[in-house]
Design a protein around this motif. Structure first.
Motif, PDB file in Angstrom:
ATOM      1  N   GLY A 203       0.812  -1.200   0.000  1.00  0.00           N
ATOM      2  CA  GLY A 203       0.000   0.000   0.000  1.00  0.00           C
ATOM      3  C   GLY A 203       0.849   1.255   0.000  1.00  0.00           C
ATOM      4  N   GLY A 204       0.357   2.300  -0.646  1.00  0.00           N
ATOM      5  CA  GLY A 204       1.049   3.578  -0.628  1.00  0.00           C
ATOM      6  C   GLY A 204       2.071   3.772  -1.725  1.00  0.00           C
ATOM      7  N   ASP A 205       2.056   2.931  -2.739  1.00  0.00           N
ATOM      8  CA  ASP A 205       2.977   3.079  -3.863  1.00  0.00           C
ATOM      9  C   ASP A 205       2.230   3.738  -5.019  1.00  0.00           C
ATOM     10  OD1 ASP A 205       4.963   2.939  -5.723  1.00  0.00           O
ATOM     11  OD2 ASP A 205       5.108   0.755  -5.766  1.00  0.00           O
ATOM     12  N   TRP A 206       2.644   4.951  -5.372  1.00  0.00           N
ATOM     13  CA  TRP A 206       2.019   5.674  -6.478  1.00  0.00           C
ATOM     14  C   TRP A 206       2.983   5.886  -7.640  1.00  0.00           C
ATOM     15  CZ3 TRP A 206       0.136   6.983  -1.517  1.00  0.00           C
ATOM     16  CH2 TRP A 206      -1.248   6.920  -1.366  1.00  0.00           C
ATOM     17  N   ALA A 207       4.051   5.129  -7.714  1.00  0.00           N
ATOM     18  CA  ALA A 207       5.049   5.317  -8.765  1.00  0.00           C
ATOM     19  C   ALA A 207       4.455   5.033 -10.140  1.00  0.00           C
ATOM     20  CB  ALA A 207       6.249   4.410  -8.516  1.00  0.00           C
ATOM     21  N   VAL A 208       4.982   5.723 -11.134  1.00  0.00           N
ATOM     22  CA  VAL A 208       4.568   5.459 -12.519  1.00  0.00           C
ATOM     23  C   VAL A 208       5.317   4.241 -13.036  1.00  0.00           C
ATOM     24  CG1 VAL A 208       4.018   7.866 -12.984  1.00  0.00           C
ATOM     25  CG2 VAL A 208       6.327   7.031 -13.433  1.00  0.00           C
ATOM     26  N   ASP A 209       4.729   3.573 -14.028  1.00  0.00           N
ATOM     27  CA  ASP A 209       5.357   2.419 -14.658  1.00  0.00           C
ATOM     28  C   ASP A 209       5.663   1.295 -13.692  1.00  0.00           C
ATOM     29  OD1 ASP A 209       5.317   3.014 -17.364  1.00  0.00           O
ATOM     30  OD2 ASP A 209       7.128   4.239 -17.259  1.00  0.00           O
ATOM     31  N   ARG A 210       4.827   1.151 -12.655  1.00  0.00           N
ATOM     32  CA  ARG A 210       4.886  -0.025 -11.794  1.00  0.00           C
ATOM     33  C   ARG A 210       3.532  -0.693 -11.878  1.00  0.00           C
ATOM     34  NH1 ARG A 210       7.952   2.068  -6.479  1.00  0.00           N
ATOM     35  NH2 ARG A 210      10.098   1.714  -7.129  1.00  0.00           N
ATOM     36  N   LEU A 211       3.550  -1.997 -11.928  1.00  0.00           N
ATOM     37  CA  LEU A 211       2.336  -2.740 -12.260  1.00  0.00           C
ATOM     38  C   LEU A 211       1.184  -2.453 -11.313  1.00  0.00           C
ATOM     39  CD1 LEU A 211       0.858  -4.884 -13.938  1.00  0.00           C
ATOM     40  CD2 LEU A 211       1.778  -6.603 -12.352  1.00  0.00           C
ATOM     41  N   ILE A 212       1.369  -2.673 -10.021  1.00  0.00           N
ATOM     42  CA  ILE A 212       0.242  -2.569  -9.096  1.00  0.00           C
ATOM     43  C   ILE A 212      -0.262  -1.134  -8.948  1.00  0.00           C
ATOM     44  CG2 ILE A 212      -0.433  -2.872  -6.667  1.00  0.00           C
ATOM     45  CD1 ILE A 212       0.978  -5.568  -6.761  1.00  0.00           C
ATOM     46  N   PRO A 213       0.614  -0.119  -8.836  1.00  0.00           N
ATOM     47  CA  PRO A 213       0.091   1.246  -8.853  1.00  0.00           C
ATOM     48  C   PRO A 213      -0.704   1.555 -10.123  1.00  0.00           C
ATOM     49  CG  PRO A 213       2.333   1.252  -8.048  1.00  0.00           C
ATOM     50  CD  PRO A 213       2.053  -0.143  -8.521  1.00  0.00           C
ATOM     51  N   ASP A 214      -0.225   1.061 -11.272  1.00  0.00           N
ATOM     52  CA  ASP A 214      -0.957   1.269 -12.525  1.00  0.00           C
ATOM     53  C   ASP A 214      -2.330   0.594 -12.474  1.00  0.00           C
ATOM     54  OD1 ASP A 214       1.142   2.700 -13.542  1.00  0.00           O
ATOM     55  OD2 ASP A 214       1.920   1.087 -14.814  1.00  0.00           O
ATOM     56  N   ILE A 215      -2.368  -0.621 -11.924  1.00  0.00           N
ATOM     57  CA  ILE A 215      -3.639  -1.339 -11.816  1.00  0.00           C
ATOM     58  C   ILE A 215      -4.615  -0.571 -10.925  1.00  0.00           C
ATOM     59  CG2 ILE A 215      -4.765  -3.429 -10.933  1.00  0.00           C
ATOM     60  CD1 ILE A 215      -2.185  -4.954 -11.639  1.00  0.00           C
ATOM     61  N   LEU A 216      -4.142  -0.137  -9.757  1.00  0.00           N
ATOM     62  CA  LEU A 216      -5.021   0.546  -8.804  1.00  0.00           C
ATOM     63  C   LEU A 216      -5.490   1.891  -9.337  1.00  0.00           C
ATOM     64  CD1 LEU A 216      -3.220  -0.318  -5.447  1.00  0.00           C
ATOM     65  CD2 LEU A 216      -5.306  -1.340  -6.380  1.00  0.00           C
ATOM     66  N   ARG A 217      -4.620   2.601 -10.070  1.00  0.00           N
ATOM     67  CA  ARG A 217      -5.048   3.862 -10.677  1.00  0.00           C
ATOM     68  C   ARG A 217      -6.170   3.624 -11.674  1.00  0.00           C
ATOM     69  NH1 ARG A 217       0.352   5.899  -9.942  1.00  0.00           N
ATOM     70  NH2 ARG A 217       1.123   4.551 -11.605  1.00  0.00           N
ATOM     71  N   SER A 218      -6.009   2.596 -12.499  1.00  0.00           N
ATOM     72  CA  SER A 218      -7.031   2.298 -13.512  1.00  0.00           C
ATOM     73  C   SER A 218      -8.352   1.888 -12.862  1.00  0.00           C
ATOM     74  CB  SER A 218      -6.535   1.188 -14.444  1.00  0.00           C
ATOM     75  OG  SER A 218      -5.393   1.592 -15.162  1.00  0.00           O
ATOM     76  N   ILE A 219      -8.264   1.020 -11.847  1.00  0.00           N
ATOM     77  CA  ILE A 219      -9.466   0.551 -11.169  1.00  0.00           C
ATOM     78  C   ILE A 219     -10.187   1.715 -10.484  1.00  0.00           C
ATOM     79  CG2 ILE A 219     -10.273  -0.804  -9.190  1.00  0.00           C
ATOM     80  CD1 ILE A 219      -8.219  -2.924  -9.919  1.00  0.00           C
TER      81      ILE A 219
END
Length: 363
Positions: A203-219
């Motif tokens: 939790g708490g990872d908002w980095a660009v070009d990282r899989l899970i942050p990208d997934i959570l942003r999209s969701i």
């Protein structure tokens, strides 16, 4: 694992100097150290994302936070001298593979010369007894083979980021041989180790070009999730897994010095090395709401397809092993994200996850 116990008196009032404390891993580590009773000084650039775990969980409330750049040797050295730490944990880095293609000079300056600067500062700070340099599993020359890489495998790296981490390992080895040699430990009293972890998530990872942050942003925005390499296999692990290992190793370095002054892998169980597609499907199921995903069709920069670590040494000699399997880690991430979206107190929530992890029986 003694290093995980929140009642462990070792860390109480220990002075710890952490570079990169405003980043994702650094923020989790500093909050954990605060809870253990350590006196923490952080040296880092401002948080790399907005929002950031550093701000959301109010990490600076329990530590001394210094805004600084490890590429500036004199400023870094002055800060370390002033802190007079017992233990140094070097985490500051340019951490992104794809960004390293666009900014190779920044990547090498930060990840290679930054390591040199940290170790130079240590050389002139007489209080330091233990140093942990955090690199990456991508430091190895990746041959795309099916077994895990051991600590004595060759360093390498196809892209600027990966090779910069291999270089950081070589710098660490050279400084250990030249200035912090185990045979002369009684003279310098510094134990230096490097650590290599797999793909950390939490939790708490908002980095660009990282899989899970990208997934959570999209969701969170109701969009379809776009992934690059659905079949690429990575050694996924919750961020608290390697951090628990770093803390345990730092304690051993402080207490027993040369015996642990070497390189160490911290990775998940083999069954948790899963393809990207598996992660996307699992998070989508945990989140619900009919989340969909698609594969990016544009041309891709080179990224490793198969990468695992052999952690036999750390399990045998440090008695370290993972606590949360991959499914549990993803559950914790989704729960953290939902708590954040619900405007909960994220410092308290993040501490609660640290407590859950600390008292979890080993898998």
């Amino acid at each position: 694992m003694e290093g995980l116990d929140l009642n462990n008196p070792f860390w109480n009032r220990k002075k710890v100097f952490v570079t990169g404390h405003t980043g994702f891993k650094g923020s989790w580590l500093c909050l954990w150290l605060q809870e253990l009773g350590a006196e923490v000084t952080g040296f880092s650039l401002p948080p790399p994302t907005n929002p950031s775990l550093f701000e959301v969980a109010r990490i600076s409330e329990g530590m001394h936070s210094i805004a600084g750049d490890i590429r500036e040797l004199e400023i870094l050295t002055a800060a370390m001298h002033a802190a007079s730490p017992d233990i140094v944990i070097h985490m500051a880095a340019q951490p992104l593979v794809r960004y390293s293609y666009a900014a190779p000079v920044e990547t090498y300056a930060t990840n290679v010369m930054g390591t040199v600067h940290v170790l130079e500062a240590v050389r002139t700070t007489p209080s330091v007894r233990a140093v942990v340099n955090v690199t990456s599993d991508k430091c190895y020359e990746n041959r795309e083979w099916v077994w895990g890489y051991r600590e004595n495998e060759a360093m390498g790296g196809y892209d600027p980021y990966s090779s910069s981490k291999g270089c950081s390992e070589l710098v660490t080895s050279a400084y250990r041989n030249s200035y912090f040699n185990s045979e002369h430990f009684s003279q310098h009293r510094v134990a230096l180790a490097s650590v290599r972890a797999g793909n950390v998530i939490g939790g708490g990872d908002w980095a660009v070009d990282r899989l899970i942050p990208d997934i959570l942003r999209s969701i969170s925005s109701g969009q379809s999730v776009t992934i690059r390499n659905p079949h690429a296999i990575r050694p996924w692990q919750h961020v608290l897994e390697p951090l628990s290992g770093y803390l345990l190793l730092a304690q051993r370095l402080f207490e027993r010095g040369p015996e642990f002054s070497e390189a160490w892998n911290f990775g998940p169980n083999e069954k948790d090395a899963q393809p990207v597609q598996w992660i996307v499907k699992h998070i989508s199921e945990l989140w619900g709401d009919g989340t969909s995903w698609q594969v990016e069709q544009t041309s891709q920069l080179h990224e490793a397809h198969y990468l695992k670590l052999d952690c036999s040494k750390v399990r045998f000699r440090l008695q370290w092993q993972p606590r949360w399997n991959l499914s549990q880690a993803l559950q914790q991430i989704v729960a953290w994200q939902r708590a954040y979206l619900a405007n909960e107190d994220m410092r308290r929530y993040t501490l609660n996850q640290i407590h859950q992890f600390s008292f979890q029986d080993n898998q």
